[in-house]
Scaffold this active site. Structure first.
Site, PDB file in Angstrom:
ATOM      1  N   ARG A  46       2.796  10.021   1.348  1.00 37.29           N
ATOM      2  CA  ARG A  46       2.871  10.902   2.736  1.00 37.29           C
ATOM      3  C   ARG A  46       4.136  10.494   3.274  1.00 37.29           C
ATOM      4  O   ARG A  46       4.721   9.430   3.197  1.00 37.29           O
ATOM      5  CB  ARG A  46       1.407  10.498   3.414  1.00 37.29           C
ATOM      6  CG  ARG A  46       1.242   8.984   3.728  1.00 37.29           C
ATOM      7  CD  ARG A  46       0.270   8.723   4.803  1.00 37.29           C
ATOM      8  NE  ARG A  46      -0.137   7.283   5.227  1.00 37.29           N
ATOM      9  CZ  ARG A  46       0.501   6.653   5.998  1.00 37.29           C
ATOM     10  NH1 ARG A  46       1.661   7.318   6.566  1.00 37.29           N
ATOM     11  NH2 ARG A  46       0.126   5.403   6.130  1.00 37.29           N
ATOM     12  N   LYS A  80      -4.785  -5.873   4.583  1.00 40.34           N
ATOM     13  CA  LYS A  80      -6.017  -5.339   3.739  1.00 40.34           C
ATOM     14  C   LYS A  80      -6.874  -6.439   3.675  1.00 40.34           C
ATOM     15  O   LYS A  80      -8.172  -5.995   3.987  1.00 40.34           O
ATOM     16  CB  LYS A  80      -5.562  -4.700   2.464  1.00 40.34           C
ATOM     17  CG  LYS A  80      -4.468  -3.604   2.306  1.00 40.34           C
ATOM     18  CD  LYS A  80      -4.802  -2.475   3.428  1.00 40.34           C
ATOM     19  CE  LYS A  80      -3.766  -1.657   3.895  1.00 40.34           C
ATOM     20  NZ  LYS A  80      -3.779  -0.686   4.977  1.00 40.34           N
ATOM     21  N   ARG A  82      -7.512   7.527  -3.108  1.00 37.35           N
ATOM     22  CA  ARG A  82      -6.947   7.593  -1.878  1.00 37.35           C
ATOM     23  C   ARG A  82      -5.731   8.911  -2.083  1.00 37.35           C
ATOM     24  O   ARG A  82      -5.504   9.493  -2.853  1.00 37.35           O
ATOM     25  CB  ARG A  82      -5.739   6.216  -1.846  1.00 37.35           C
ATOM     26  CG  ARG A  82      -5.047   6.332  -0.500  1.00 37.35           C
ATOM     27  CD  ARG A  82      -4.125   5.338  -0.602  1.00 37.35           C
ATOM     28  NE  ARG A  82      -3.575   5.338   0.603  1.00 37.35           N
ATOM     29  CZ  ARG A  82      -2.257   4.446   0.750  1.00 37.35           C
ATOM     30  NH1 ARG A  82      -1.757   3.768  -0.243  1.00 37.35           N
ATOM     31  NH2 ARG A  82      -1.556   4.587   1.963  1.00 37.35           N
ATOM     32  N   HIS A  83      -5.699   9.591  -0.896  1.00 40.38           N
ATOM     33  CA  HIS A  83      -4.582  10.388  -0.771  1.00 40.38           C
ATOM     34  C   HIS A  83      -3.317  10.224  -1.527  1.00 40.38           C
ATOM     35  O   HIS A  83      -2.956   9.015  -1.664  1.00 40.38           O
ATOM     36  CB  HIS A  83      -4.510  10.952   0.534  1.00 40.38           C
ATOM     37  CG  HIS A  83      -3.883   9.727   1.695  1.00 40.38           C
ATOM     38  ND1 HIS A  83      -2.422   9.339   1.639  1.00 40.38           N
ATOM     39  CD2 HIS A  83      -4.366   9.074   2.505  1.00 40.38           C
ATOM     40  CE1 HIS A  83      -2.336   8.429   2.395  1.00 40.38           C
ATOM     41  NE2 HIS A  83      -3.696   8.242   3.036  1.00 40.38           N
ATOM     42  N   ARG A  86      -3.760  15.490   5.007  1.00 38.83           N
ATOM     43  CA  ARG A  86      -3.321  14.713   3.851  1.00 38.83           C
ATOM     44  C   ARG A  86      -4.360  14.459   2.924  1.00 38.83           C
ATOM     45  O   ARG A  86      -4.387  14.486   1.627  1.00 38.83           O
ATOM     46  CB  ARG A  86      -2.499  13.367   4.113  1.00 38.83           C
ATOM     47  CG  ARG A  86      -3.451  12.221   4.590  1.00 38.83           C
ATOM     48  CD  ARG A  86      -2.230  11.145   4.811  1.00 38.83           C
ATOM     49  NE  ARG A  86      -2.853   9.947   5.627  1.00 38.83           N
ATOM     50  CZ  ARG A  86      -2.990   9.866   6.835  1.00 38.83           C
ATOM     51  NH1 ARG A  86      -2.462  10.726   7.664  1.00 38.83           N
ATOM     52  NH2 ARG A  86      -3.584   8.931   7.409  1.00 38.83           N
ATOM     53  N   GLN A 100       0.680  -1.201  -0.180  1.00 34.81           N
ATOM     54  CA  GLN A 100       0.128  -0.061  -0.110  1.00 34.81           C
ATOM     55  C   GLN A 100       0.912   1.127   0.022  1.00 34.81           C
ATOM     56  O   GLN A 100       0.181   2.375  -0.048  1.00 34.81           O
ATOM     57  CB  GLN A 100      -1.027   0.136   1.244  1.00 34.81           C
ATOM     58  CG  GLN A 100      -0.140   0.070   2.339  1.00 34.81           C
ATOM     59  CD  GLN A 100       0.016  -1.381   3.070  1.00 34.81           C
ATOM     60  OE1 GLN A 100       0.204  -2.415   2.429  1.00 34.81           O
ATOM     61  NE2 GLN A 100      -0.167  -1.412   4.398  1.00 34.81           N
ATOM     62  N   TYR A 101       2.197   1.236   0.199  1.00 42.33           N
ATOM     63  CA  TYR A 101       3.239   2.233  -0.051  1.00 42.33           C
ATOM     64  C   TYR A 101       3.537   2.530  -1.345  1.00 42.33           C
ATOM     65  O   TYR A 101       4.560   3.295  -1.424  1.00 42.33           O
ATOM     66  CB  TYR A 101       4.115   2.151   1.150  1.00 42.33           C
ATOM     67  CG  TYR A 101       3.635   1.876   2.678  1.00 42.33           C
ATOM     68  CD1 TYR A 101       2.463   2.545   3.004  1.00 42.33           C
ATOM     69  CD2 TYR A 101       4.263   0.836   3.261  1.00 42.33           C
ATOM     70  CE1 TYR A 101       1.938   2.370   4.317  1.00 42.33           C
ATOM     71  CE2 TYR A 101       3.859   0.787   4.573  1.00 42.33           C
ATOM     72  CZ  TYR A 101       2.715   1.261   4.983  1.00 42.33           C
ATOM     73  OH  TYR A 101       2.336   1.062   6.386  1.00 42.33           O
ATOM     74  N   HIS A 114      -8.991   7.291   2.288  1.00 41.50           N
ATOM     75  CA  HIS A 114      -7.699   6.489   2.819  1.00 41.50           C
ATOM     76  C   HIS A 114      -7.978   5.072   2.172  1.00 41.50           C
ATOM     77  O   HIS A 114      -9.018   4.489   1.716  1.00 41.50           O
ATOM     78  CB  HIS A 114      -8.039   6.304   4.419  1.00 41.50           C
ATOM     79  CG  HIS A 114      -7.765   7.650   5.000  1.00 41.50           C
ATOM     80  ND1 HIS A 114      -6.613   8.178   5.535  1.00 41.50           N
ATOM     81  CD2 HIS A 114      -8.970   8.346   5.505  1.00 41.50           C
ATOM     82  CE1 HIS A 114      -7.020   9.508   6.016  1.00 41.50           C
ATOM     83  NE2 HIS A 114      -8.429   9.539   6.168  1.00 41.50           N
TER      84      HIS A 114
END
Length: 515
Positions: free
Chosen positions: A150, A350, A146-147, A231, A119-120, A405
């Site tokens: 970050r 997830k 999604r943002h 964010r 997810q990163y 998110h």
């Protein structure tokens, strides 16, 4: 109706590296502005932000690739100047010319590594966008995004810094790849969007306008909402600036509604009685982390590393890379198999947090699904979970953009029936590479919810055939087998019928979250 839940206190945030928001977070919405009196101000502000963005990104588009570091694991990733990265630079320049879209600056990291960050991972298209079949015209678009990339959240950042300290406390470094730790200082911020994340969402706004400009006019601007985390709000505002820039300032959408995260809402998951996936993640961590720790300790004798330290050190690779926009030295400490294990850790989280592996996972996405159905059918929202009827929610727009998110997006996928693999994910054994289920589906976090992930639901009118729905996740058309989809198209009526779980407000699961 929305229910409050406890919030932990947080430290003072670093100022966001993005444009200021234009909505009142206390009121949740604002009336339409009189653009005849404020248009010049908005245009000036937008142009200033765009100019600053150009000044910031310009060096990346003329910079030569960094020279290869002989200490990097060439067999796994190649050097930052390897062919895949050079090709990515060429593609970015081609896209800039072909579409008129200013792309986010390249990270100088091979895609084969970026797509193993779970997810990163930065956003990447899973397929080339395909126009609808001949005779079908898009009449409405719903974007759930999604943002952008970050910094680590505050708690995780503290743990990452401690893991670095543990490794740096070694008596000596026998592996040259670890010697940077002698003078290393942890410098990452917390929680907020990084400049690369702002660029990602600026780019997404441009693409949205280029792709759906036929749905926009002076009286049909996108309706934009965001969950209340800074964010997410910053992501939404950067998207609107990108959209306006692509239209050459003809159309200037703004953030219409910010939904507080002090209450559960349709853009933020919450279910106190649901699992967070920790049991399954811990099992997998105990399988893959010890061999990595043993290997690292050979190069750093005297260090004291826990299994969780290994995960945190792996996470330093994506977070430091997106923050500094160059490959982090932590990346070279690990192999391709290490990052595959790291990716699978995210897959498990997830799946067992808000996905199919948690009974109360899908219910957390039901509110959004019911809002989507209302928009697609032009009828009032029918929902008894998280929809807040006191907030502005028009049904007459052609373009809707909602920012959220990744855990909420996973819950929406599960509530809708997307990515429904036939067998539960095994926390003790990782599937083969690119693990695809016999059903043709796959459950891979980097493909479903990377930074700036987006699910786009298009409503289409097809000549002599009626109204249809098409769903794309990161530009890949979904099969929609649950509503008899053909070539990714479902009749609107059948799509609505297929969402029985959402239309029944979760069959009592929502109450189980709080009982």
């Amino acid at each position: 109706m929305p229910m409050p839940f406890a919030r932990s206190s947080s430290s003072t945030k670093t100022p966001l590296p993005t444009v200021a928001t234009q909505s009142d977070p206390l009121n949740g919405s604002r009336p339409r502005r009189a653009w005849t009196t404020t248009g010049c101000i908005r245009t000036t502000v937008t142009l200033v932000v765009l100019a600053a963005y150009f000044a910031w990104t310009w060096p990346w588009y003329f910079r030569h690739d960094a020279p290869a570091d002989p200490d990097l694991p060439q067999a796994a990733w190649g050097s930052p100047a390897s062919l895949p990265v050079q090709q990515a630079h060429a593609n970015a320049e081609a896209d800039l010319t072909a579409e008129g879209v200013l792309r986010a600056p390249p990270l100088g990291v091979p895609e084969s590594l970026q797509t193993k960050w779970g997810q990163y991972s930065p956003w990447h298209a899973l397929d080339k966008y395909r126009a609808p079949p001949a005779g079908c015209n898009i009449t409405q678009v719903n974007i759930l995004q999604r943002h952008g990339a970050r910094y680590p959240n505050a708690d995780d950042g503290e743990n990452y810094a401690k893991a670095v300290e543990h490794l740096a406390s070694a008596d000596k470094f026998r592996d040259k790849r670890l010697k940077f730790l002698k003078e290393y200082e942890y410098e990452l911020g917390a929680d907020d969007l990084v400049p690369f994340g702002a660029a990602q969402t600026f780019e997404a706004g441009q693409v949205a306008f280029k792709r759906y400009m036929h749905l926009v006019n002076s009286t049909q601007l996108p309706f934009v909402r965001a969950a209340g985390a800074p964010r997410v709000v910053s992501t939404a505002t950067n998207w609107t600036v990108g959209f306006a820039a692509a239209s050459q300032q003809r159309y200037q959408p703004y953030l219409n509604v910010i939904i507080s995260e002090e209450y559960n809402n349709t853009l933020n998951n919450d279910c106190p009685n649901a699992s967070d996936g920790s049991p399954e993640m811990d099992i997998w961590l105990s399988v893959f982390a010890p061999p990595i720790a043993e290997r690292l300790l050979k190069g750093a004798p005297g260090a004291n590393l826990t299994d969780m330290d290994i995960f945190n050190l792996l996470a330093m690779c994506p977070f430091e890379t997106v923050a500094k926009e160059t490959m982090s030295p932590f990346c070279s400490m690990f192999t391709e198999d290490d990052f595959r294990a790291f990716e699978y850790h995210g897959d498990l989280e997830k799946y067992y947090k808000t996905g199919y592996g948690e009974k109360l996972g899908p219910i957390q996405g039901v509110g959004y699904v019911n809002e989507l159905l209302a928009r697609l059918t032009g009828t009032p929202v029918k929902d008894h979970t998280t929809h807040n009827s006191s907030l502005e929610f028009p049904l007459d727009r052609n373009v809707y953009a909602d920012f959220t998110h990744e855990n909420l997006m996973i819950a929406v996928y599960a509530a809708m029936g997307l990515f429904n693999v036939t067998s539960p994910l095994d926390p003790r054994h990782m599937p083969p590479p690119d693990h695809e289920d016999p059903s043709g589906q796959s459950w891979v976090a980097s493909r479903m919810v990377p930074f700036s992930a987006r699910m786009v639901t298009e409503r289409l009118e097809c000549v002599r055939e009626g109204t249809y729905v098409r769903v794309l996740v990161n530009d890949e058309v979904q099969p929609l087998e649950f509503c008899g989809g053909e070539q990714g198209l479902c009749e609107l009526e059948k799509f609505v019928e297929s969402q029985e779980y959402a239309r029944n407000s979760g069959n009592g699961d929502f109450e189980l979250c709080y009982s």
